[in-house]
Motif scaffolding. Structure first.
Motif, PDB file in Angstrom:
ATOM      1  N   MET A   1      21.520 -23.961  50.386  1.00 34.65           N
ATOM      2  CA  MET A   1      22.410 -23.101  51.162  1.00 34.65           C
ATOM      3  C   MET A   1      23.032 -23.858  52.330  1.00 34.65           C
ATOM      4  N   GLY A   2      24.363 -23.864  52.360  1.00 34.04           N
ATOM      5  CA  GLY A   2      25.106 -24.540  53.414  1.00 34.04           C
ATOM      6  C   GLY A   2      26.585 -24.447  53.115  1.00 34.04           C
ATOM      7  N   ARG A   3      27.403 -24.509  54.140  1.00 28.18           N
ATOM      8  CA  ARG A   3      28.842 -24.333  53.935  1.00 28.18           C
ATOM      9  C   ARG A   3      29.401 -25.450  53.060  1.00 28.18           C
ATOM     10  N   GLY A   4      30.498 -25.139  52.402  1.00 28.12           N
ATOM     11  CA  GLY A   4      31.132 -26.131  51.546  1.00 28.12           C
ATOM     12  C   GLY A   4      30.285 -26.450  50.334  1.00 28.12           C
TER      13      GLY A   4
ATOM     14  N   GLU B   1      14.894 -13.283  45.962  1.00 33.42           N
ATOM     15  CA  GLU B   1      14.914 -12.056  46.757  1.00 33.42           C
ATOM     16  C   GLU B   1      15.936 -12.076  47.891  1.00 33.42           C
ATOM     17  N   TYR B   2      16.233 -13.256  48.435  1.00 36.13           N
ATOM     18  CA  TYR B   2      17.056 -13.294  49.642  1.00 36.13           C
ATOM     19  C   TYR B   2      18.303 -14.178  49.538  1.00 36.13           C
ATOM     20  N   ILE B   3      18.167 -15.366  48.955  1.00 36.80           N
ATOM     21  CA  ILE B   3      19.279 -16.319  48.999  1.00 36.80           C
ATOM     22  C   ILE B   3      20.309 -16.050  47.905  1.00 36.80           C
ATOM     23  N   ASN B   4      19.860 -15.718  46.694  1.00 34.60           N
ATOM     24  CA  ASN B   4      20.820 -15.388  45.631  1.00 34.60           C
ATOM     25  C   ASN B   4      21.775 -14.263  46.029  1.00 34.60           C
ATOM     26  N   PRO B   5      21.275 -13.151  46.599  1.00 37.46           N
ATOM     27  CA  PRO B   5      22.203 -12.086  47.003  1.00 37.46           C
ATOM     28  C   PRO B   5      23.252 -12.554  48.015  1.00 37.46           C
ATOM     29  N   ILE B   6      22.866 -13.474  48.907  1.00 37.00           N
ATOM     30  CA  ILE B   6      23.838 -14.011  49.866  1.00 37.00           C
ATOM     31  C   ILE B   6      24.882 -14.846  49.133  1.00 37.00           C
ATOM     32  N   SER B   7      24.434 -15.619  48.138  1.00 33.65           N
ATOM     33  CA  SER B   7      25.354 -16.517  47.428  1.00 33.65           C
ATOM     34  C   SER B   7      26.414 -15.756  46.646  1.00 33.65           C
ATOM     35  N   TYR B   8      26.112 -14.513  46.231  1.00 31.65           N
ATOM     36  CA  TYR B   8      27.107 -13.723  45.510  1.00 31.65           C
ATOM     37  C   TYR B   8      28.284 -13.373  46.419  1.00 31.65           C
ATOM     38  N   LEU B   9      27.985 -13.089  47.685  1.00 24.93           N
ATOM     39  CA  LEU B   9      29.034 -12.723  48.642  1.00 24.93           C
ATOM     40  C   LEU B   9      29.665 -13.935  49.303  1.00 24.93           C
TER      41      LEU B   9
ATOM     42  N   SER C   1      38.222 -18.272  46.846  1.00 31.22           N
ATOM     43  CA  SER C   1      38.326 -18.160  48.296  1.00 31.22           C
ATOM     44  C   SER C   1      36.961 -17.939  48.925  1.00 31.22           C
ATOM     45  N   ASP C   2      36.862 -18.254  50.197  1.00 32.30           N
ATOM     46  CA  ASP C   2      35.652 -18.002  50.960  1.00 32.30           C
ATOM     47  C   ASP C   2      35.541 -16.500  51.196  1.00 32.30           C
ATOM     48  N   ARG C   3      34.589 -15.863  50.516  1.00 27.60           N
ATOM     49  CA  ARG C   3      34.487 -14.404  50.585  1.00 27.60           C
ATOM     50  C   ARG C   3      34.174 -13.925  51.995  1.00 27.60           C
ATOM     51  N   GLU C   4      33.496 -14.780  52.757  1.00 28.77           N
ATOM     52  CA  GLU C   4      33.150 -14.409  54.126  1.00 28.77           C
ATOM     53  C   GLU C   4      34.397 -14.093  54.941  1.00 28.77           C
ATOM     54  N   LYS C   5      35.503 -14.773  54.630  1.00 26.57           N
ATOM     55  CA  LYS C   5      36.711 -14.622  55.434  1.00 26.57           C
ATOM     56  C   LYS C   5      37.624 -13.501  54.948  1.00 26.57           C
ATOM     57  N   LEU C   6      37.350 -12.948  53.770  1.00 22.30           N
ATOM     58  CA  LEU C   6      38.260 -11.949  53.222  1.00 22.30           C
ATOM     59  C   LEU C   6      38.337 -10.703  54.098  1.00 22.30           C
ATOM     60  N   SER C   7      37.194 -10.241  54.601  1.00 26.43           N
ATOM     61  CA  SER C   7      37.227  -9.059  55.469  1.00 26.43           C
ATOM     62  C   SER C   7      37.939  -9.369  56.777  1.00 26.43           C
ATOM     63  N   THR C   8      37.805 -10.614  57.248  1.00 28.75           N
ATOM     64  CA  THR C   8      38.516 -11.022  58.463  1.00 28.75           C
ATOM     65  C   THR C   8      40.021 -11.046  58.217  1.00 28.75           C
ATOM     66  N   ILE C   9      40.420 -11.542  57.046  1.00 25.65           N
ATOM     67  CA  ILE C   9      41.844 -11.556  56.695  1.00 25.65           C
ATOM     68  C   ILE C   9      42.395 -10.132  56.677  1.00 25.65           C
ATOM     69  N   ASN C  10      41.625  -9.198  56.126  1.00 24.12           N
ATOM     70  CA  ASN C  10      42.059  -7.794  56.113  1.00 24.12           C
ATOM     71  C   ASN C  10      42.363  -7.290  57.520  1.00 24.12           C
ATOM     72  N   LYS C  11      41.485  -7.605  58.457  1.00 23.06           N
ATOM     73  CA  LYS C  11      41.676  -7.140  59.836  1.00 23.06           C
ATOM     74  C   LYS C  11      42.939  -7.737  60.442  1.00 23.06           C
TER      75      LYS C  11
ATOM     76  N   GLY D   1      22.142 -23.345  56.761  1.00 23.27           N
ATOM     77  CA  GLY D   1      22.535 -22.302  55.814  1.00 23.27           C
ATOM     78  C   GLY D   1      23.248 -21.154  56.484  1.00 23.27           C
ATOM     79  N   GLY D   2      22.964 -20.949  57.765  1.00 23.09           N
ATOM     80  CA  GLY D   2      23.571 -19.841  58.494  1.00 23.09           C
ATOM     81  C   GLY D   2      25.075 -19.925  58.637  1.00 23.09           C
ATOM     82  N   TYR D   3      25.639 -21.126  58.488  1.00 26.62           N
ATOM     83  CA  TYR D   3      27.100 -21.242  58.537  1.00 26.62           C
ATOM     84  C   TYR D   3      27.755 -20.430  57.416  1.00 26.62           C
ATOM     85  N   VAL D   4      27.027 -20.241  56.331  1.00 23.63           N
ATOM     86  CA  VAL D   4      27.584 -19.546  55.169  1.00 23.63           C
ATOM     87  C   VAL D   4      27.826 -18.067  55.465  1.00 23.63           C
ATOM     88  N   ASN D   5      26.857 -17.404  56.094  1.00 21.73           N
ATOM     89  CA  ASN D   5      26.924 -15.948  56.304  1.00 21.73           C
ATOM     90  C   ASN D   5      27.003 -15.580  57.778  1.00 21.73           C
ATOM     91  N   ASP D   6      27.517 -16.503  58.591  1.00 20.39           N
ATOM     92  CA  ASP D   6      27.630 -16.296  60.035  1.00 20.39           C
ATOM     93  C   ASP D   6      26.262 -15.997  60.644  1.00 20.39           C
TER      94      ASP D   6
END
Length: 535
Positions: A226-229, A261-269, A494-504, A14-19
């Motif tokens: 929880m897991g990538r893809g 309490e923990y996984i749903n909030p991650i899934s939103y991002l 899009s993969d939201r995790e990468k959006l902030s990276t794209i900004n940089k 699952g950690g692949y999802v949120n680094d």
């Protein structure tokens, strides 16, 4: 009677999802509640040769995990995973009563010898060892039997069947299981790790449980899948299935609390789950990361993604090769044209004019009055990028994205628009399109932003000698995707995790742009270096 066990891999796979960035408190809580829920095996994360960050489920030593599992449950086993080649056995302290109990070793075909050497060394240190070949479906029967022979000599705790591509139907999975089961030492447990590309993880797990006979079996799962893809089998679902069909064993209400309490909030991002793209990955025997790469480009529809996947050589499909997919993507997009006359025409249109670039950011709506006031000034030439805001009358529509072109084609008859449509040469606009410029001349070397539409247009301006432009709607990306576009129909999956990276990456490239051309930000933009929060 055989033992059916669940291994929860939320903190690892699952950690692949949120680094792997869960926070120390969340990691402790997840491990604690999984234990209280009577989860059989709890995977705490990866062991790697890294600088340790207590907020991530990545560790450089087993002793960093020990404080997180200080209230070990007798009914649970605690493990971590090593990817062969990422840490040496000499860096792993011997097992103690307070440390993790086992280590899973994952390896590719070319790493088999190295993986076995590592496994033997860790067994000597007292750990239960799980041997996990990546992409078991890529092995021939002879290769499987050869590997099983070595596994029998080694006698690890478990040997795994891994459906990396998420492509196996129950009949295929059971054929593979019986091949291994008939030849594997009876004291070695068989594990099953699936990916949910075809929504088969749960049904396949049921088929294995019903068919495993006397063999001890481990089923991998994660909270909310929880897991990538496409994600994994859901721990709460397989736990409830065992409760109702084998014996009551798991407190699934605690798993649901973790979801809430923990996984749903991650899934939103950082969303995961089944999609048409991951269906294409599975049915074309492709690693899911290939689809992730193409989806994050946000330029291709599913038909064209399918065409790119077909270009991947068979021998390269099962293991992800980013350089390969990037080169295939760029090759697919290229279509060389002689654009000298087109560039001359554009130069004449903009000569002596104030150039305004209208990107499709949400500020087109939020700052509409400001934009309209700005556009009242005469002597402007407006370039709209990949869309036409209803209150604007562009002088030129610039389109570099095939997916956007199809949307525009459906909404408007683009060939009859009262202004020129400027296409990049990767767009199939038909022979009637007069304004076409070379795609390959405008793309960036950085694969993260290689064909960002606004940056390509800026490159075109620099190429024809423009020294000043004004932008509206060039906002930057937000992880809340609803804030990214003025029209929700433009939102990409899009993969939201990468959006902030794209900004940089865009911020970095804009420094290069601004060294050649002055850029004025009429509306709010995270790329505006005059802002106090932009470096």
């Amino acid at each position: 009677m055989n033992k059916i066990s669940i291994l929860d891999c939320t903190l690892r796979d699952g950690g692949y999802v949120n680094d792997f960035d869960f926070s120390k408190g969340t990691i402790q809580t997840i491990i604690s509640k999984l234990g209280k829920a009577h989860m059989d095996i709890i995977e705490c994360g990866f062991l790697r040769d890294i600088i340790y960050d207590e907020n991530k489920s990545l560790y450089s030593d087993v002793e960093q995990i020990t404080p997180l599992i200080k209230t070990k449950k007798k009914h649970s086993m605690y493990v971590a995973m090593i990817v062969t080649g990422t840490i040496s056995a000499s860096q792993i302290a011997p097992r103690t009563k307070d440390s993790i109990d086992g280590i899973r070793i994952t390896f590719h075909k070319k790493e088999i010898d190295e993986a076995f050497t590592l496994g033997y060394a860790l067994m000597d240190k007292g750990y239960e060892i799980f041997m996990q070949p990546v992409g078991t479906t890529t092995y021939t029967d002879i290769e499987i039997l050869s590997l099983v022979e070595r596994i029998n000599e080694m006698k690890p705790y478990a040997f795994y069947l891994v459906d990396t591509l998420g492509k196996l139907y129950a009949k295929q999975l059971l054929k593979l299981f019986y091949l291994v089961d008939d030849n594997l030492d009876e004291d070695i447990t068989i594990g099953y790790h699936s990916h949910n590309n075809l929504q088969l993880s749960f049904s396949n797990a049921q088929a294995l449980i019903q068919s495993c006979g006397k063999r001890n079996l481990i089923i991998d799962a994660s909270i909310l899948g929880m897991g990538r893809g496409a994600g994994n089998l859901c721990s709460e679902i397989i736990a409830q299935y065992i409760n109702e069909n084998i014996e009551y064993r798991y407190h699934t209400e605690l798993l649901i609390e973790l979801v809430d309490e923990y996984i749903n909030p991650i899934s939103y991002l950082h969303p995961w789950g089944y999609s048409a793209g991951y269906f294409l990955a599975a049915t074309n025997n492709c690693h899911p990361n290939y689809i992730g790469f193409l989806l994050n480009k946000q330029t291709l529809n599913m038909k064209r993604i399918y065409q790119v996947l077909k270009e991947i050589p068979e021998e390269e499909r099962a293991l992800y090769n980013e350089k390969l997919i990037d080169s295939l993507y760029l090759k697919f997009q290229e279509n060389e044209v002689d654009d000298k006359e087109v560039l001359e025409k554009i130069s004449k249109i903009i000569k002596g004019k104030r150039i305004v670039v209208a990107a499709p950011g949400k500020s087109l709506i939020d700052e509409k009055n400001k934009i309209q006031e700005f556009l009242k000034e005469e002597n402007s030439v407006i370039f709209c990028v990949n869309s036409i805001p209803e209150y604007m009358n562009p002088d030129i529509l610039f389109v570099s994205n095939q997916k956007r072109y199809h949307q525009l084609k459906k909404e408007y008859n683009v060939k009859n628009l009262p202004f020129p449509v400027l296409l990049t040469s990767n767009i199939d606009g038909g022979k009637a399109m007069d304004f076409v410029v070379n795609y390959s001349d405008l793309v960036m070397e950085d694969p993260m932003i290689s064909d960002n539409a606004c940056l390509m247009l800026f490159n075109l301006f620099i190429k024809i000698g423009v020294d000043e432009i004004f932008t509206v709607g060039f906002d930057g990306y937000h992880t809340n995707v609803e804030r990214n576009y003025y029209d929700q129909r433009l939102i990409n999956s899009s993969d939201r995790e990468k959006l902030s990276t794209i900004n940089k990456h865009i911020q970095k490239y804009m420094k290069k742009i601004e060294s050649h051309m002055e850029v004025h930000y009429v509306t709010d933009s995270i790329y505006d270096r005059s802002r106090s929060d932009v470096r």
